[in-house]
Motif scaffolding. Structure first.
Motif, PDB file in Angstrom:
ATOM      1  N   ARG A  15       0.831  -1.209   0.000  1.00 24.35           N
ATOM      2  CA  ARG A  15       0.000   0.000   0.000  1.00 24.35           C
ATOM      3  C   ARG A  15       0.862   1.253   0.000  1.00 24.35           C
ATOM      4  N   GLU A  16       1.913   1.241   0.814  1.00 22.87           N
ATOM      5  CA  GLU A  16       2.778   2.414   0.893  1.00 22.87           C
ATOM      6  C   GLU A  16       3.548   2.613  -0.414  1.00 22.87           C
ATOM      7  N   GLU A  17       4.007   1.547  -1.014  1.00 25.99           N
ATOM      8  CA  GLU A  17       4.731   1.654  -2.279  1.00 25.99           C
ATOM      9  C   GLU A  17       3.835   2.226  -3.376  1.00 25.99           C
ATOM     10  N   LEU A  18       2.609   1.720  -3.471  1.00 30.78           N
ATOM     11  CA  LEU A  18       1.681   2.217  -4.476  1.00 30.78           C
ATOM     12  C   LEU A  18       1.312   3.670  -4.211  1.00 30.78           C
ATOM     13  N   ALA A  19       1.182   4.032  -2.935  1.00 32.85           N
ATOM     14  CA  ALA A  19       0.857   5.411  -2.584  1.00 32.85           C
ATOM     15  C   ALA A  19       1.944   6.363  -3.066  1.00 32.85           C
ATOM     16  N   LEU A  20       3.186   6.001  -2.858  1.00 34.56           N
ATOM     17  CA  LEU A  20       4.294   6.846  -3.288  1.00 34.56           C
ATOM     18  C   LEU A  20       4.328   6.978  -4.808  1.00 34.56           C
ATOM     19  N   GLN A  21       4.145   5.873  -5.505  1.00 35.62           N
ATOM     20  CA  GLN A  21       4.152   5.899  -6.969  1.00 35.62           C
ATOM     21  C   GLN A  21       2.987   6.732  -7.505  1.00 35.62           C
ATOM     22  N   THR A  22       1.830   6.584  -6.867  1.00 38.12           N
ATOM     23  CA  THR A  22       0.637   7.306  -7.308  1.00 38.12           C
ATOM     24  C   THR A  22       0.793   8.808  -7.095  1.00 38.12           C
ATOM     25  N   LEU A  23       1.304   9.190  -5.944  1.00 40.19           N
ATOM     26  CA  LEU A  23       1.536  10.604  -5.666  1.00 40.19           C
ATOM     27  C   LEU A  23       2.519  11.211  -6.659  1.00 40.19           C
ATOM     28  N   ASP A  24       3.566  10.469  -6.969  1.00 45.60           N
ATOM     29  CA  ASP A  24       4.566  10.965  -7.902  1.00 45.60           C
ATOM     30  C   ASP A  24       3.955  11.188  -9.279  1.00 45.60           C
TER      31      ASP A  24
END
Length: 412
Positions: free
Chosen positions: A361-370
Protein backbone atom coordinates in the motif's frame (compact mmCIF):
# COMPACT_ATOMS: atom_id res chain seq x y z
CA UNK A 1 -12.26 42.51 -27.65
CA UNK A 2 -8.85 43.94 -26.72
CA UNK A 3 -5.84 42.98 -28.79
CA UNK A 4 -3.78 42.56 -25.66
CA UNK A 5 -6.25 40.78 -23.40
CA UNK A 6 -7.72 37.62 -24.83
CA UNK A 7 -11.24 36.55 -23.96
CA UNK A 8 -12.60 33.04 -23.62
CA UNK A 9 -16.19 31.95 -23.15
CA UNK A 10 -16.62 28.65 -21.33
CA UNK A 11 -20.00 27.03 -21.94
CA UNK A 12 -20.49 24.64 -19.08
CA UNK A 13 -22.49 23.27 -16.18
CA UNK A 14 -21.63 25.27 -13.08
CA UNK A 15 -21.88 24.85 -9.31
CA UNK A 16 -24.17 24.31 -7.51
CA UNK A 17 -25.36 22.00 -10.29
CA UNK A 18 -24.79 18.42 -9.18
CA UNK A 19 -22.29 17.60 -11.88
CA UNK A 20 -18.69 16.52 -11.69
CA UNK A 21 -18.13 18.50 -14.88
CA UNK A 22 -19.41 21.62 -13.10
CA UNK A 23 -16.80 21.18 -10.36
CA UNK A 24 -14.13 20.50 -12.97
CA UNK A 25 -15.07 23.62 -14.96
CA UNK A 26 -14.90 25.80 -11.84
CA UNK A 27 -11.32 24.66 -11.18
CA UNK A 28 -10.37 25.00 -14.85
CA UNK A 29 -11.74 28.53 -15.11
CA UNK A 30 -10.03 29.60 -11.89
CA UNK A 31 -6.69 28.57 -13.40
CA UNK A 32 -7.30 30.50 -16.64
CA UNK A 33 -8.11 33.85 -15.01
CA UNK A 34 -5.23 36.28 -15.26
CA UNK A 35 -4.11 39.72 -16.41
CA UNK A 36 -4.00 38.66 -20.06
CA UNK A 37 -7.17 36.52 -20.12
CA UNK A 38 -10.80 37.50 -19.52
CA UNK A 39 -12.91 34.48 -18.58
CA UNK A 40 -16.67 34.45 -19.18
CA UNK A 41 -18.87 31.58 -18.04
CA UNK A 42 -22.05 30.69 -19.94
CA UNK A 43 -24.35 28.31 -18.07
CA UNK A 44 -28.01 27.47 -17.58
CA UNK A 45 -27.64 27.57 -13.79
CA UNK A 46 -29.96 30.25 -12.37
CA UNK A 47 -28.02 30.84 -9.13
CA UNK A 48 -24.38 30.24 -10.07
CA UNK A 49 -21.60 30.18 -7.51
CA UNK A 50 -19.43 33.26 -8.00
CA UNK A 51 -15.85 32.92 -9.19
CA UNK A 52 -13.68 35.97 -8.47
CA UNK A 53 -12.33 37.40 -11.70
CA UNK A 54 -14.87 35.68 -13.96
CA UNK A 55 -18.03 37.08 -15.52
CA UNK A 56 -20.97 34.68 -15.39
CA UNK A 57 -23.78 34.79 -17.97
CA UNK A 58 -26.98 32.81 -18.27
CA UNK A 59 -27.39 31.10 -21.63
CA UNK A 60 -30.64 33.01 -22.12
CA UNK A 61 -28.52 36.10 -22.82
CA UNK A 62 -27.51 34.47 -26.10
CA UNK A 63 -31.10 33.74 -27.03
CA UNK A 64 -32.09 37.31 -26.19
CA UNK A 65 -29.34 38.74 -28.38
CA UNK A 66 -27.57 40.28 -25.38
CA UNK A 67 -24.45 38.14 -25.74
CA UNK A 68 -22.70 37.23 -28.97
CA UNK A 69 -20.25 34.35 -28.73
CA UNK A 70 -18.62 35.49 -31.97
CA UNK A 71 -17.14 38.41 -30.03
CA UNK A 72 -14.89 36.15 -27.97
CA UNK A 73 -11.41 35.07 -29.02
CA UNK A 74 -12.25 31.47 -28.11
CA UNK A 75 -15.27 29.41 -27.09
CA UNK A 76 -14.75 26.27 -25.02
CA UNK A 77 -17.68 23.89 -24.55
CA UNK A 78 -17.67 21.39 -21.67
CA UNK A 79 -19.78 18.60 -23.13
CA UNK A 80 -21.24 15.65 -21.25
CA UNK A 81 -24.25 13.36 -21.40
CA UNK A 82 -26.68 14.92 -18.90
CA UNK A 83 -29.54 16.43 -20.94
CA UNK A 84 -30.32 19.30 -18.59
CA UNK A 85 -26.73 20.37 -18.10
CA UNK A 86 -25.59 19.89 -21.70
CA UNK A 87 -28.53 19.59 -24.09
CA UNK A 88 -28.56 23.26 -25.11
CA UNK A 89 -24.87 23.06 -26.07
CA UNK A 90 -25.65 21.18 -29.28
CA UNK A 91 -26.91 24.36 -30.96
CA UNK A 92 -23.92 26.37 -29.74
CA UNK A 93 -21.46 23.86 -31.19
CA UNK A 94 -23.19 24.06 -34.56
CA UNK A 95 -23.52 27.83 -34.49
CA UNK A 96 -20.07 29.18 -33.60
CA UNK A 97 -16.42 28.08 -34.04
CA UNK A 98 -15.53 26.38 -30.78
CA UNK A 99 -13.40 23.78 -29.11
CA UNK A 100 -15.22 20.96 -27.35
CA UNK A 101 -13.88 19.18 -24.29
CA UNK A 102 -15.74 15.88 -24.51
CA UNK A 103 -16.21 14.22 -21.12
CA UNK A 104 -18.62 11.44 -22.14
CA UNK A 105 -18.28 9.49 -25.35
CA UNK A 106 -21.90 8.33 -25.31
CA UNK A 107 -24.35 11.23 -25.55
CA UNK A 108 -27.64 9.38 -26.05
CA UNK A 109 -29.29 10.95 -23.00
CA UNK A 110 -28.16 14.37 -24.18
CA UNK A 111 -29.96 13.76 -27.47
CA UNK A 112 -33.07 12.37 -25.78
CA UNK A 113 -33.53 15.57 -23.82
CA UNK A 114 -34.97 16.17 -20.37
CA UNK A 115 -38.08 14.09 -21.02
CA UNK A 116 -35.98 11.05 -21.93
CA UNK A 117 -38.15 8.28 -23.35
CA UNK A 118 -41.17 9.17 -21.23
CA UNK A 119 -43.01 10.63 -24.20
CA UNK A 120 -42.08 7.83 -26.57
CA UNK A 121 -38.73 9.17 -27.69
CA UNK A 122 -39.93 10.28 -31.10
CA UNK A 123 -37.45 13.16 -31.30
CA UNK A 124 -34.62 10.81 -30.35
CA UNK A 125 -35.62 8.23 -32.96
CA UNK A 126 -35.89 10.90 -35.64
CA UNK A 127 -32.41 12.11 -34.73
CA UNK A 128 -30.99 8.58 -35.00
CA UNK A 129 -32.65 8.02 -38.37
CA UNK A 130 -31.38 11.33 -39.69
CA UNK A 131 -27.75 10.83 -38.75
CA UNK A 132 -27.30 7.04 -38.61
CA UNK A 133 -30.03 5.87 -40.97
CA UNK A 134 -33.42 4.13 -40.57
CA UNK A 135 -31.90 0.66 -40.13
CA UNK A 136 -29.86 1.77 -37.10
CA UNK A 137 -32.84 3.67 -35.68
CA UNK A 138 -34.92 0.49 -35.83
CA UNK A 139 -32.25 -1.46 -33.91
CA UNK A 140 -32.32 1.08 -31.10
CA UNK A 141 -36.12 1.12 -31.14
CA UNK A 142 -36.26 -2.67 -30.75
CA UNK A 143 -33.79 -2.62 -27.87
CA UNK A 144 -35.51 0.18 -25.97
CA UNK A 145 -38.85 -1.59 -26.29
CA UNK A 146 -37.38 -4.27 -24.02
CA UNK A 147 -34.85 -2.36 -21.88
CA UNK A 148 -35.07 1.36 -21.06
CA UNK A 149 -31.38 1.65 -20.16
CA UNK A 150 -29.67 2.82 -23.36
CA UNK A 151 -26.24 2.29 -21.80
CA UNK A 152 -26.88 -1.45 -21.88
CA UNK A 153 -27.60 -1.40 -25.60
CA UNK A 154 -24.91 -3.47 -27.38
CA UNK A 155 -24.68 -1.05 -30.32
CA UNK A 156 -24.71 2.17 -28.29
CA UNK A 157 -20.92 2.42 -28.42
CA UNK A 158 -20.96 1.89 -32.19
CA UNK A 159 -23.28 4.89 -32.57
CA UNK A 160 -22.37 7.10 -29.61
CA UNK A 161 -24.00 10.37 -30.85
CA UNK A 162 -20.90 12.32 -29.83
CA UNK A 163 -19.35 11.86 -33.26
CA UNK A 164 -22.30 13.70 -34.80
CA UNK A 165 -22.60 16.43 -32.17
CA UNK A 166 -18.94 17.47 -32.23
CA UNK A 167 -18.49 17.06 -36.00
CA UNK A 168 -18.51 20.82 -36.64
CA UNK A 169 -16.18 21.73 -33.75
CA UNK A 170 -12.88 23.39 -34.57
CA UNK A 171 -11.13 20.94 -32.26
CA UNK A 172 -12.06 18.25 -29.77
CA UNK A 173 -10.30 17.40 -26.52
CA UNK A 174 -10.77 13.94 -25.05
CA UNK A 175 -9.13 12.37 -22.04
CA UNK A 176 -8.26 8.93 -23.40
CA UNK A 177 -6.75 7.32 -26.44
CA UNK A 178 -9.77 5.01 -26.32
CA UNK A 179 -12.16 7.92 -26.98
CA UNK A 180 -9.94 9.34 -29.71
CA UNK A 181 -9.73 5.95 -31.41
CA UNK A 182 -13.51 5.53 -31.38
CA UNK A 183 -14.06 8.98 -32.87
CA UNK A 184 -11.49 8.33 -35.57
CA UNK A 185 -13.06 4.98 -36.44
CA UNK A 186 -16.39 6.75 -36.84
CA UNK A 187 -14.90 9.13 -39.40
CA UNK A 188 -14.25 12.12 -37.14
CA UNK A 189 -12.64 14.79 -39.32
CA UNK A 190 -12.06 17.45 -36.67
CA UNK A 191 -8.70 17.44 -34.97
CA UNK A 192 -8.71 15.50 -31.72
CA UNK A 193 -6.23 15.94 -28.86
CA UNK A 194 -5.80 13.69 -25.85
CA UNK A 195 -5.07 15.51 -22.59
CA UNK A 196 -5.08 14.04 -19.11
CA UNK A 197 -8.09 14.64 -16.90
CA UNK A 198 -6.58 16.95 -14.30
CA UNK A 199 -7.59 18.63 -11.06
CA UNK A 200 -6.09 21.24 -8.77
CA UNK A 201 -3.34 19.69 -6.67
CA UNK A 202 -4.08 18.94 -3.06
CA UNK A 203 -1.96 19.54 0.01
CA UNK A 204 -1.25 15.89 0.71
CA UNK A 205 1.46 14.33 2.81
CA UNK A 206 2.83 10.93 1.92
CA UNK A 207 0.56 8.32 3.54
CA UNK A 208 2.27 6.40 6.28
CA UNK A 209 2.15 2.64 6.47
CA UNK A 210 -0.29 1.33 9.05
CA UNK A 211 -1.20 -2.08 10.33
CA UNK A 212 -4.24 -3.93 9.08
CA UNK A 213 -6.60 -2.63 11.75
CA UNK A 214 -9.58 -0.67 10.54
CA UNK A 215 -8.69 -0.25 6.87
CA UNK A 216 -11.26 1.78 4.94
CA UNK A 217 -12.31 0.98 1.40
CA UNK A 218 -14.07 3.68 -0.61
CA UNK A 219 -16.36 3.58 -3.63
CA UNK A 220 -17.33 7.01 -5.00
CA UNK A 221 -19.74 8.20 -7.68
CA UNK A 222 -23.31 7.36 -8.61
CA UNK A 223 -24.38 3.82 -7.75
CA UNK A 224 -25.27 2.40 -11.16
CA UNK A 225 -25.32 -1.10 -12.55
CA UNK A 226 -22.14 -0.75 -14.54
CA UNK A 227 -20.23 0.28 -11.39
CA UNK A 228 -20.37 -3.37 -10.22
CA UNK A 229 -21.11 -2.54 -6.58
CA UNK A 230 -22.71 -5.98 -6.26
CA UNK A 231 -19.40 -7.62 -7.17
CA UNK A 232 -17.53 -5.49 -4.64
CA UNK A 233 -19.99 -6.43 -1.89
CA UNK A 234 -19.88 -10.11 -2.79
CA UNK A 235 -16.09 -10.16 -2.70
CA UNK A 236 -15.97 -8.39 0.66
CA UNK A 237 -18.50 -10.88 1.97
CA UNK A 238 -16.07 -13.67 1.13
CA UNK A 239 -13.03 -11.82 2.48
CA UNK A 240 -14.83 -11.22 5.77
CA UNK A 241 -14.40 -14.89 6.72
CA UNK A 242 -10.60 -14.50 6.60
CA UNK A 243 -10.05 -10.83 7.39
CA UNK A 244 -12.36 -8.66 9.48
CA UNK A 245 -10.48 -5.37 9.96
CA UNK A 246 -12.09 -3.34 7.17
CA UNK A 247 -15.05 -1.07 6.45
CA UNK A 248 -16.67 0.14 3.24
CA UNK A 249 -17.93 3.64 2.39
CA UNK A 250 -20.15 3.98 -0.69
CA UNK A 251 -20.61 7.64 -1.64
CA UNK A 252 -23.04 8.61 -4.38
CA UNK A 253 -26.72 8.69 -5.24
CA UNK A 254 -28.31 5.28 -5.73
CA UNK A 255 -30.11 4.71 -9.03
CA UNK A 256 -33.63 3.24 -8.77
CA UNK A 257 -32.60 -0.07 -10.33
CA UNK A 258 -29.79 -0.43 -7.77
CA UNK A 259 -31.81 0.10 -4.60
CA UNK A 260 -31.63 -3.63 -3.86
CA UNK A 261 -27.94 -3.12 -3.15
CA UNK A 262 -28.84 -1.25 0.04
CA UNK A 263 -29.93 -4.54 1.63
CA UNK A 264 -27.22 -6.71 0.11
CA UNK A 265 -24.59 -6.06 2.84
CA UNK A 266 -27.01 -7.29 5.52
CA UNK A 267 -27.69 -10.43 3.50
CA UNK A 268 -23.94 -11.06 3.30
CA UNK A 269 -23.38 -10.41 6.99
CA UNK A 270 -21.35 -7.24 6.44
CA UNK A 271 -24.09 -4.70 7.08
CA UNK A 272 -22.38 -3.16 10.10
CA UNK A 273 -19.24 -2.53 8.06
CA UNK A 274 -20.90 -0.98 5.02
CA UNK A 275 -22.28 2.53 4.85
CA UNK A 276 -24.15 4.11 1.94
CA UNK A 277 -23.76 7.88 2.30
CA UNK A 278 -25.78 9.02 -0.71
CA UNK A 279 -24.63 12.01 -2.74
CA UNK A 280 -22.38 14.41 -0.86
CA UNK A 281 -20.97 17.84 -1.63
CA UNK A 282 -17.45 17.73 -3.06
CA UNK A 283 -15.84 18.84 0.19
CA UNK A 284 -17.60 16.15 2.21
CA UNK A 285 -16.74 13.53 -0.40
CA UNK A 286 -13.07 14.49 -0.27
CA UNK A 287 -13.09 14.34 3.53
CA UNK A 288 -14.21 10.71 3.41
CA UNK A 289 -11.82 9.89 0.57
CA UNK A 290 -8.85 11.21 2.55
CA UNK A 291 -9.67 8.68 5.26
CA UNK A 292 -9.66 5.75 2.83
CA UNK A 293 -6.81 3.30 2.41
CA UNK A 294 -8.11 1.83 -0.86
CA UNK A 295 -10.45 3.17 -3.54
CA UNK A 296 -12.30 0.86 -5.94
CA UNK A 297 -13.78 2.20 -9.19
CA UNK A 298 -15.12 -0.45 -11.55
CA UNK A 299 -16.90 -0.18 -14.91
CA UNK A 300 -18.58 -2.87 -16.97
CA UNK A 301 -19.18 -1.82 -19.61
CA UNK A 302 -17.30 1.41 -20.03
CA UNK A 303 -18.97 4.08 -22.10
CA UNK A 304 -15.73 5.90 -22.83
CA UNK A 305 -15.98 7.90 -19.62
CA UNK A 306 -13.17 9.12 -17.40
CA UNK A 307 -13.30 9.38 -13.62
CA UNK A 308 -12.53 12.44 -11.54
CA UNK A 309 -12.86 10.15 -8.53
CA UNK A 310 -9.89 8.10 -9.68
CA UNK A 311 -7.68 11.10 -10.46
CA UNK A 312 -8.59 12.70 -7.12
CA UNK A 313 -7.73 9.50 -5.25
CA UNK A 314 -4.42 9.38 -7.09
CA UNK A 315 -3.68 12.96 -6.03
CA UNK A 316 -4.28 11.85 -2.45
CA UNK A 317 -1.86 8.95 -2.82
CA UNK A 318 -4.52 6.29 -2.33
CA UNK A 319 -4.06 2.90 -4.01
CA UNK A 320 -6.82 2.46 -6.60
CA UNK A 321 -8.37 -0.64 -8.20
CA UNK A 322 -10.08 -0.20 -11.57
CA UNK A 323 -11.46 -2.29 -14.41
CA UNK A 324 -9.07 -2.96 -17.27
CA UNK A 325 -11.20 -1.20 -19.90
CA UNK A 326 -11.23 2.06 -21.84
CA UNK A 327 -9.60 5.04 -20.16
CA UNK A 328 -8.93 3.00 -17.03
CA UNK A 329 -6.64 0.67 -19.00
CA UNK A 330 -4.48 3.67 -19.91
CA UNK A 331 -3.72 4.59 -16.31
CA UNK A 332 -0.18 3.90 -15.04
CA UNK A 333 0.85 0.55 -13.51
CA UNK A 334 0.51 1.91 -9.97
CA UNK A 335 -3.26 1.80 -10.56
CA UNK A 336 -4.23 -1.85 -10.19
CA UNK A 337 -6.45 -3.28 -12.93
CA UNK A 338 -8.75 -6.29 -13.01
CA UNK A 339 -10.28 -8.20 -15.91
CA UNK A 340 -14.05 -7.81 -16.12
CA UNK A 341 -14.25 -11.38 -17.40
CA UNK A 342 -13.07 -12.64 -14.00
CA UNK A 343 -14.10 -9.74 -11.82
CA UNK A 344 -14.92 -11.67 -8.64
CA UNK A 345 -11.79 -13.79 -8.63
CA UNK A 346 -9.40 -10.97 -9.56
CA UNK A 347 -10.97 -8.38 -7.28
CA UNK A 348 -10.79 -10.74 -4.33
CA UNK A 349 -7.13 -11.48 -5.06
CA UNK A 350 -6.13 -7.82 -5.43
CA UNK A 351 -8.19 -6.59 -2.48
CA UNK A 352 -6.81 -9.32 -0.24
CA UNK A 353 -3.26 -8.39 -1.18
CA UNK A 354 -3.82 -4.70 -0.47
CA UNK A 355 -5.64 -5.31 2.80
CA UNK A 356 -2.91 -7.55 4.18
CA UNK A 357 0.24 -5.95 2.76
CA UNK A 358 1.00 -2.54 4.29
CA UNK A 359 4.32 -2.28 2.42
CA UNK A 360 2.53 -2.68 -0.91
CA UNK A 361 0.00 0.00 0.00
CA UNK A 362 2.78 2.41 0.89
CA UNK A 363 4.73 1.65 -2.28
CA UNK A 364 1.68 2.22 -4.48
CA UNK A 365 0.86 5.41 -2.58
CA UNK A 366 4.29 6.85 -3.29
CA UNK A 367 4.15 5.90 -6.97
CA UNK A 368 0.64 7.31 -7.31
CA UNK A 369 1.54 10.60 -5.67
CA UNK A 370 4.57 10.96 -7.90
CA UNK A 371 2.55 10.35 -11.06
CA UNK A 372 -0.26 12.69 -10.02
CA UNK A 373 2.13 15.52 -9.18
CA UNK A 374 3.75 15.28 -12.62
CA UNK A 375 0.80 14.50 -14.88
CA UNK A 376 -2.51 15.48 -13.26
CA UNK A 377 -1.99 19.15 -12.35
CA UNK A 378 -4.89 21.31 -13.48
CA UNK A 379 -2.69 24.41 -13.66
CA UNK A 380 -0.68 22.86 -16.48
CA UNK A 381 -3.78 21.49 -18.22
CA UNK A 382 -5.50 24.88 -18.10
CA UNK A 383 -2.60 26.50 -19.95
CA UNK A 384 -2.71 23.74 -22.58
CA UNK A 385 -6.47 23.99 -23.06
CA UNK A 386 -6.42 27.79 -23.25
CA UNK A 387 -3.65 27.73 -25.85
CA UNK A 388 -5.44 25.09 -27.89
CA UNK A 389 -8.78 26.95 -27.69
CA UNK A 390 -7.31 30.25 -28.85
CA UNK A 391 -5.33 28.58 -31.62
CA UNK A 392 -8.19 26.38 -32.87
CA UNK A 393 -10.91 29.02 -32.86
CA UNK A 394 -8.74 31.62 -34.55
CA UNK A 395 -7.71 29.11 -37.22
CA UNK A 396 -11.31 28.17 -38.02
CA UNK A 397 -12.44 31.81 -38.09
CA UNK A 398 -9.63 32.52 -40.56
CA UNK A 399 -10.83 29.70 -42.78
CA UNK A 400 -7.90 27.41 -41.97
CA UNK A 401 -7.67 24.20 -40.05
CA UNK A 402 -6.32 23.57 -36.60
CA UNK A 403 -3.68 20.93 -36.29
CA UNK A 404 -3.01 18.99 -33.13
CA UNK A 405 -0.41 21.23 -31.51
CA UNK A 406 0.37 18.68 -28.81
CA UNK A 407 2.47 15.60 -29.40
CA UNK A 408 0.68 13.44 -26.83
CA UNK A 409 3.21 14.08 -24.08
CA UNK A 410 0.47 15.49 -21.84
CA UNK A 411 -1.51 12.26 -21.93
CA UNK A 412 -1.07 9.23 -19.69
Amino acid sequence: MSTFKKSIAIVTPWPPQTSGIADYAYELASCMIGPSVAVHIITNERAPVALPGAVIHHVDEILAGELNLANFDAVLVQLGNHPNFHGYMQDIIKGVPCIVELHDLLLHHCVMGDEGMSTGGQRYYEWLARFYGPAVEKQFRRFLAEDEDILRCPIARDYPCSDVIVASAAHVIVHSEYAKRVLRQLGMKSNVSVLNLCQLPLDVSVPTSQDCAGLRIGVFGGVQRNRQIDAILSVLGRIEARFEAWSLDVVGSVEADCENLLEMPHTLGIGEKTRFHGRLALGALETIMRQCDIVVSLRNPTMGETSGVVTRAMQMGIPVIVSDVGWYSELPPCVLKIDNGHVHEELEKVLWKLLTDAALREELALQTLDFASRRLDMRVAADDILLLALHSCSSQCAGGSSEDIFDGSRAV
